[in-house]
Design a protein around this motif. Structure first.
Motif, PDB file in Angstrom:
ATOM      1  N   UNK A  79       0.874  -1.218  -0.026  1.00 56.65           N
ATOM      2  CA  UNK A  79       0.044   0.016  -0.216  1.00 56.65           C
ATOM      3  C   UNK A  79       0.886   1.400   0.003  1.00 56.65           C
ATOM      4  N   UNK A  80       0.317   2.273  -0.776  1.00 62.41           N
ATOM      5  CA  UNK A  80       1.107   3.617  -0.454  1.00 62.41           C
ATOM      6  C   UNK A  80       0.603   4.302   0.658  1.00 62.41           C
ATOM      7  N   UNK A  81       1.327   4.694   1.572  1.00 64.05           N
ATOM      8  CA  UNK A  81       0.935   5.455   3.056  1.00 64.05           C
ATOM      9  C   UNK A  81       1.615   6.680   3.090  1.00 64.05           C
ATOM     10  N   UNK A  82       0.762   7.408   3.891  1.00 60.34           N
ATOM     11  CA  UNK A  82       1.541   8.680   4.561  1.00 60.34           C
ATOM     12  C   UNK A  82       2.802   8.270   5.516  1.00 60.34           C
ATOM     13  N   UNK A  83       3.670   9.018   5.559  1.00 59.78           N
ATOM     14  CA  UNK A  83       4.626   8.673   6.416  1.00 59.78           C
ATOM     15  C   UNK A  83       4.288   9.245   7.781  1.00 59.78           C
ATOM     16  N   UNK A  84       4.459   8.662   8.846  1.00 57.18           N
ATOM     17  CA  UNK A  84       4.076   9.528  10.185  1.00 57.18           C
ATOM     18  C   UNK A  84       4.953   9.029  11.102  1.00 57.18           C
ATOM     19  N   UNK A  85       5.072   9.810  12.151  1.00 62.93           N
ATOM     20  CA  UNK A  85       6.019   9.330  13.320  1.00 62.93           C
ATOM     21  C   UNK A  85       5.076   8.498  14.446  1.00 62.93           C
ATOM     22  N   UNK A 187      -0.373  17.795   9.823  1.00 67.44           N
ATOM     23  CA  UNK A 187      -0.307  18.480  10.976  1.00 67.44           C
ATOM     24  C   UNK A 187      -1.300  17.974  12.021  1.00 67.44           C
ATOM     25  N   UNK A 188      -1.118  16.718  12.220  1.00 66.54           N
ATOM     26  CA  UNK A 188      -2.370  16.111  12.820  1.00 66.54           C
ATOM     27  C   UNK A 188      -2.055  14.700  13.267  1.00 66.54           C
ATOM     28  N   UNK A 189      -2.753  14.364  14.197  1.00 65.19           N
ATOM     29  CA  UNK A 189      -2.565  12.833  14.519  1.00 65.19           C
ATOM     30  C   UNK A 189      -3.513  11.875  13.628  1.00 65.19           C
ATOM     31  N   UNK A 190      -3.010  10.808  13.103  1.00 60.41           N
ATOM     32  CA  UNK A 190      -3.882   9.867  12.199  1.00 60.41           C
ATOM     33  C   UNK A 190      -3.664   8.569  12.500  1.00 60.41           C
ATOM     34  N   UNK A 191      -4.643   7.672  12.290  1.00 59.63           N
ATOM     35  CA  UNK A 191      -4.690   6.236  12.310  1.00 59.63           C
ATOM     36  C   UNK A 191      -3.463   5.833  11.372  1.00 59.63           C
TER      37      UNK A 191
END
Ligand code: UDP
Length: 259
Positions: A79-85, A187-191
């Motif tokens: 899957x292509x996903x957003x990079x998150x910390x 600029x947010x918290x995401x699942x």
């Protein structure tokens, strides 16, 4: 899509760089692990099913306004996903008592909880992902109060949605684990991470037959058949026709050391 360098490898997934800024490729492996890596196996086809099931769940959650890292599934395993910390807390939501909850507190197996229970575990394999309190989270700045409140609300909404979705196909959502991350882009918290039979307990509504990773943890039979059954009931199995059901040896009893 061309994969870049490996950014991170976990027990069931690998994250690769992608050609697109702020996006990564999440690859689902066939590796199955349990009891903090003490039990391991490779189950051919598991990654494909988890990729598809997790995509289905994340895209449905997106449609009800639960922001998450999924952009799109790009192939059978990726899957292509957003990079998150990733926030270093595992959020466990329980509807029925089983697993570590029953062991820890002596609650009777199968007790239906009056309200969904949210538990927090520190993501740390060396420490065995210990249970932590809200106060630990705030005290050690893993999240601030606002973030924690927002995630708690999201956990409840996700649970409501998933319970309904699975109930509609004759499955009880017993419990599940989710992870969240900070997205610089939003600029947010995401699942983030995944939601699949690897991370949920799913019981047939009538027979209570296990359709999740407990099949592997407790040697209850053919893991892939359980996962295929979940995908089939969610009506997303058609693309998996090339996954061969694997014949496992007869399940044998395993002794599990008490912690
Ligand atoms: N879980 C998970 N990853 C973990 C720990 C738990 O996905 O590292 C999921 C597990 O599949 C179950 C729920 O979280 O759906 C609650 O797990 P529990 O604490 O009962 O875990 P146990 O120690 O019994 O495996």
């Amino acid at each position: 899509m061309k994969k870049g360098k490996k950014l991170y490898e976990g027990k069931a997934k690998i994250l690769y760089a992608s050609p697109e800024k702020n996006l990564a490729i999440q690859h689902f492996k066939d590796d199955a692990t349990a009891f903090n890596n003490q039990k391991k196996a490779i189950i051919e086809g598991k990654g494909i099913l988890n990729n598809r099931i997790s995509e289905h769940i994340f895209s449905n959650l997106n449609q009800i306004g639960i922001k998450n890292h999924l952009i799109k599934r790009i192939n059978m395993r990726e899957q292509l996903v957003k990079i998150v910390e990733i926030i270093p807390i595992e959020f466990v939501i329980r509807n029925i008592a089983t697993g570590s909850l029953t062991k820890r507190l002596g609650i009777e197996e199968g007790t239906v909880l009056d309200y969904p229970l949210i538990e927090y575990c520190l993501k740390n394999d060396d420490l065995g992902d210990p249970l932590v309190s809200r106060e630990h989270i705030l005290s050690f700045n893993w999240m601030n109060v606002m973030e924690l409140e927002l995630i708690n609300e999201q956990c409840k909404r996700i649970n409501d949605f998933l319970q309904g979705m699975f109930r509609g196909v004759g499955i009880k959502l017993v419990d599940f684990k989710i992870e969240f991350g900070r997205s610089s882009q939003d600029n947010n918290i995401i699942l983030a991470d995944e939601i699949s039979p690897d991370t949920c307990r799913l019981w047939d509504s009538t027979t209570e037959k296990k359709l999740d990773k407990d099949i592997f943890r407790k040697d209850l039979g053919n893991l892939l058949e359980g996962y295929q059954e979940v995908a089939r009931r969610l009506n997303i199995l058609h693309e998996q026709s090339n996954i061969r059901p694997i014949k496992f040896p007869k399940p044998k009893a395993v002794k599990i050391k008490k912690k």
